[in-house]
Design an enzyme around this catalytic site. Structure first.
Site, short mmCIF file in Angstrom:
data_model
loop_
_atom_site.label_atom_id
_atom_site.label_comp_id
_atom_site.label_asym_id
_atom_site.label_seq_id
_atom_site.Cartn_x
_atom_site.Cartn_y
_atom_site.Cartn_z
N HIS A 56 0.83 -1.21 0.00
CA HIS A 56 0.00 0.00 0.00
C HIS A 56 0.86 1.26 0.00
O HIS A 56 0.40 2.32 -0.41
CB HIS A 56 -1.00 0.00 1.16
CG HIS A 56 -0.43 0.26 2.51
ND1 HIS A 56 0.01 -0.75 3.34
CD2 HIS A 56 -0.21 1.42 3.17
CE1 HIS A 56 0.45 -0.22 4.47
NE2 HIS A 56 0.34 1.10 4.40
N ASP A 86 0.47 -7.63 1.65
CA ASP A 86 0.79 -6.20 1.68
C ASP A 86 2.29 -5.94 1.62
O ASP A 86 2.83 -5.13 2.36
CB ASP A 86 0.16 -5.51 2.90
CG ASP A 86 0.18 -4.00 2.78
OD1 ASP A 86 0.26 -3.48 1.65
OD2 ASP A 86 0.14 -3.33 3.83
N GLY A 159 2.93 6.89 7.33
CA GLY A 159 4.36 7.14 7.15
C GLY A 159 5.22 6.10 7.84
O GLY A 159 6.39 5.93 7.53
N ASN A 160 4.65 5.38 8.83
CA ASN A 160 5.37 4.29 9.48
C ASN A 160 5.36 3.04 8.62
O ASN A 160 6.27 2.23 8.70
CB ASN A 160 4.73 3.91 10.82
CG ASN A 160 5.23 4.70 11.99
OD1 ASN A 160 4.50 5.52 12.53
ND2 ASN A 160 6.47 4.46 12.40
N SER A 161 4.34 2.87 7.82
CA SER A 161 4.18 1.66 7.04
C SER A 161 5.42 1.37 6.22
O SER A 161 5.99 2.26 5.60
CB SER A 161 2.97 1.77 6.10
OG SER A 161 1.79 1.82 6.84
#
Length: 166
Positions: A56, A86, A159-161
């Site tokens: 994503h 993902d 933003g951590n993803s």
């Protein structure tokens, strides 16, 4: 009683020192990933330019902007995707990158302390911590099923993803 309190405080200091050292070791392998006006994180998987991020984060883009912890910038090409898990693999034209030391996720157990490093809201190398809540299963619309996903309770913001879970 004082000896017990001192022992507990020493234990906390040891944990603090270990977490700080772990953060310092991990940060060089965490990259910023930009797609249009969105951003996320990624982890340098191999020193020859292979980066892992979330699917994503990559979105539908085939190219992403990658910024290393030392400030170098690269155009990355999405070379593989696994939407169900993902995950996306991105390649950059670089060598001798600071690759993460990859652990064995099959050994993760609920109750273990973990940290995550990412770049939420434009902050760089933002650390969050939590515990493993579940491992070896995933939740689907049909209910839980066996899988290789990990659930933790650390706060993850946009933003951590894509960053590492250590």
């Amino acid at each position: 009683m004082t000896a017990i309190i001192q022992s507990i405080l020493r234990g906390h200091a040891d944990v603090d020192a270990e977490l700080s050292a772990l953060y310092e070791r991990v940060c060089p392998s965490v990259v910023q990933v930009y797609r249009g006006n969105g951003n996320g994180a990624g982890t340098i998987w191999r020193e020859d330019g292979l980066i892992v991020t979330n699917n994503h984060v990559a979105g539908r883009s085939n190219t992403l902007q990658i910024v290393l912890s030392d400030g170098r910038r690269f155009e990355g090409e999405v070379v593989a995707r696994e939407p169900e898990k993902d995950l996306a693999l991105v390649e950059v034209d670089a060598t001798n990158l600071p690759a993460a030391r990859i652990g064995d996720s099959s050994r993760i157990r609920p109750g273990q302390l973990v940290i995550s490093v990412g770049h939420p809201y434009g902050q760089v190398d933002y650390l969050t911590a939590g515990i493993i809540c579940a491992a070896g299963q995933t939740t689907t619309e049909q209910g839980p099923r066996p899988g290789d996903l990990i659930q933790m309770d650390a706060k993850i913001a946009p933003g951590n993803s894509g960053g590492p879970l250590v």
